[in-house]
Design a protein around this motif. Structure first.
Motif, short mmCIF file in Angstrom:
data_model
loop_
_atom_site.label_atom_id
_atom_site.label_comp_id
_atom_site.label_asym_id
_atom_site.label_seq_id
_atom_site.Cartn_x
_atom_site.Cartn_y
_atom_site.Cartn_z
N TRP A 145 0.83 -1.20 0.00
CA TRP A 145 0.00 0.00 0.00
C TRP A 145 0.87 1.26 0.00
CZ3 TRP A 145 -5.24 0.19 -0.37
CH2 TRP A 145 -5.92 -1.01 -0.21
N SER A 146 0.39 2.31 -0.65
CA SER A 146 1.04 3.62 -0.53
C SER A 146 0.82 4.10 0.90
CB SER A 146 0.46 4.61 -1.54
OG SER A 146 -0.92 4.82 -1.29
N HIS A 147 1.64 5.03 1.36
CA HIS A 147 1.55 5.50 2.75
C HIS A 147 0.18 6.10 3.08
CE1 HIS A 147 2.52 9.25 0.71
NE2 HIS A 147 2.04 9.87 1.76
N ASP A 148 -0.50 6.69 2.07
CA ASP A 148 -1.81 7.31 2.31
C ASP A 148 -2.98 6.36 2.03
OD1 ASP A 148 -1.80 7.19 -0.46
OD2 ASP A 148 -1.84 9.37 -0.73
N GLY A 149 -2.69 5.13 1.59
CA GLY A 149 -3.74 4.15 1.32
C GLY A 149 -4.52 4.39 0.04
N ARG A 150 -4.05 5.30 -0.80
CA ARG A 150 -4.76 5.61 -2.04
C ARG A 150 -4.28 4.80 -3.23
NH1 ARG A 150 -5.13 12.18 -1.78
NH2 ARG A 150 -6.35 12.27 0.14
N GLY A 151 -3.23 4.02 -3.04
CA GLY A 151 -2.69 3.25 -4.16
C GLY A 151 -2.00 1.98 -3.71
N LEU A 152 -1.74 1.13 -4.69
CA LEU A 152 -1.06 -0.15 -4.46
C LEU A 152 0.11 -0.28 -5.41
CD1 LEU A 152 -4.16 -2.50 -4.25
CD2 LEU A 152 -2.52 -2.11 -2.42
N PHE A 153 1.15 -0.93 -4.94
CA PHE A 153 2.29 -1.29 -5.76
C PHE A 153 2.36 -2.81 -5.79
CE2 PHE A 153 3.19 2.74 -3.74
CZ PHE A 153 3.63 3.53 -4.80
N PHE A 154 2.59 -3.38 -6.96
CA PHE A 154 2.74 -4.83 -7.07
C PHE A 154 3.54 -5.17 -8.31
CE2 PHE A 154 -1.02 -3.74 -9.42
CZ PHE A 154 -1.05 -4.60 -10.51
N ILE A 155 4.01 -6.40 -8.36
CA ILE A 155 4.79 -6.85 -9.52
C ILE A 155 3.84 -7.49 -10.52
CG2 ILE A 155 6.63 -8.37 -10.30
CD1 ILE A 155 7.88 -8.03 -7.50
N ALA A 156 3.89 -7.00 -11.75
CA ALA A 156 3.01 -7.49 -12.81
C ALA A 156 3.83 -8.18 -13.89
CB ALA A 156 2.23 -6.33 -13.42
N GLN A 157 3.14 -9.06 -14.61
CA GLN A 157 3.74 -9.71 -15.76
C GLN A 157 3.72 -8.71 -16.91
OE1 GLN A 157 4.90 -12.88 -15.27
NE2 GLN A 157 5.97 -12.52 -17.18
N ALA A 158 4.86 -8.45 -17.50
CA ALA A 158 4.97 -7.51 -18.62
C ALA A 158 5.65 -8.23 -19.78
CB ALA A 158 5.75 -6.27 -18.21
N GLY A 159 4.86 -8.98 -20.55
CA GLY A 159 5.43 -9.78 -21.62
C GLY A 159 6.25 -10.91 -21.03
N ALA A 160 7.50 -11.01 -21.46
CA ALA A 160 8.39 -12.07 -20.96
C ALA A 160 9.10 -11.66 -19.67
CB ALA A 160 9.41 -12.41 -22.03
N SER A 161 8.90 -10.42 -19.23
CA SER A 161 9.57 -9.96 -18.01
C SER A 161 8.52 -9.50 -16.98
CB SER A 161 10.54 -8.83 -18.34
OG SER A 161 9.84 -7.74 -18.88
N GLU A 162 9.00 -8.90 -15.91
CA GLU A 162 8.13 -8.40 -14.85
C GLU A 162 8.42 -6.93 -14.62
OE1 GLU A 162 9.08 -10.96 -11.58
OE2 GLU A 162 7.84 -12.59 -12.35
N ALA A 163 7.41 -6.19 -14.15
CA ALA A 163 7.57 -4.76 -13.88
C ALA A 163 6.80 -4.39 -12.62
CB ALA A 163 7.07 -3.94 -15.06
N VAL A 164 7.26 -3.37 -11.92
CA VAL A 164 6.53 -2.86 -10.75
C VAL A 164 5.44 -1.93 -11.27
CG1 VAL A 164 6.69 -1.46 -8.66
CG2 VAL A 164 8.53 -3.05 -9.24
N VAL A 165 4.23 -2.11 -10.77
CA VAL A 165 3.09 -1.30 -11.16
C VAL A 165 2.64 -0.46 -9.96
CG1 VAL A 165 0.67 -1.35 -11.88
CG2 VAL A 165 2.29 -2.93 -12.89
N SER A 166 2.33 0.79 -10.21
CA SER A 166 1.72 1.67 -9.23
C SER A 166 0.28 1.88 -9.69
CB SER A 166 2.47 3.00 -9.18
OG SER A 166 1.76 3.94 -8.41
N LEU A 167 -0.69 1.48 -8.88
CA LEU A 167 -2.10 1.56 -9.24
C LEU A 167 -2.82 2.52 -8.32
CD1 LEU A 167 -4.47 0.34 -10.94
CD2 LEU A 167 -4.74 -1.30 -9.07
N SER A 168 -3.42 3.57 -8.89
CA SER A 168 -4.23 4.52 -8.12
C SER A 168 -5.62 3.92 -7.95
CB SER A 168 -4.33 5.85 -8.86
OG SER A 168 -5.33 6.65 -8.27
N LEU A 169 -6.10 3.79 -6.72
CA LEU A 169 -7.42 3.22 -6.49
C LEU A 169 -8.54 4.21 -6.79
CD1 LEU A 169 -6.74 1.18 -3.24
CD2 LEU A 169 -6.84 0.36 -5.60
#
Length: 120
Positions: free
Chosen positions: A89-113
């Motif tokens: 969770w972001s410090h303010d609880g307004r977003g999430l960070f997670f590791i997503a599948q990005a083709g053949a590799s992985e990437a960190v995603v920041s998602l605004s709720l």
């Protein structure tokens, strides 16, 4: 999957996982959060203790879900990487960070709720 429990600031709620993820009311029956035919993992409470983010693993692949206001829903987000660590969770609880599948590799995603905007 190892069992365990996480206490929440949500009144009377304990999050426990043994054969999937469930919420146990201190004065009532437990409620299974995981959809039928799927397994759940990697749950994390929001900083305010009112929302719970977790992964649902299905045959079609993992999904990011949210429990909020007593209901569970799948978030419209990139596909989480299989076996990735819990969302953060972001410090303010307004977003999430997670590791997503990005083709053949992985990437960190920041998602605004609030807006649904995502950043890789």
């Amino acid at each position: 999957m190892a069992g365990g429990a996480t206490l929440s600031d949500e009144p009377g709620v304990i999050c426990a996982w043994n054969e999937g993820l469930s919420l146990e009311e201190r004065a009532g029956p437990s409620k299974k959060l995981c959809p039928e035919g799927a397994s759940c993992r990697a749950a994390r409470w929001a900083p305010d203790g009112r929302r719970l983010a977790f992964f649902v693993d299905r045959e079609s692949g993992p999904e990011l879900w949210l429990r909020e206001d007593g209901a569970e829903r799948r978030l419209e987000a990139p596909t989480p990487a299989a076996g990735s660590p819990p969302p953060v969770w972001s410090h303010d609880g307004r977003g999430l960070f997670f590791i997503a599948q990005a083709g053949a590799s992985e990437a960190v995603v920041s998602l605004s709720l609030s807006s649904g905007a995502e950043t890789l």
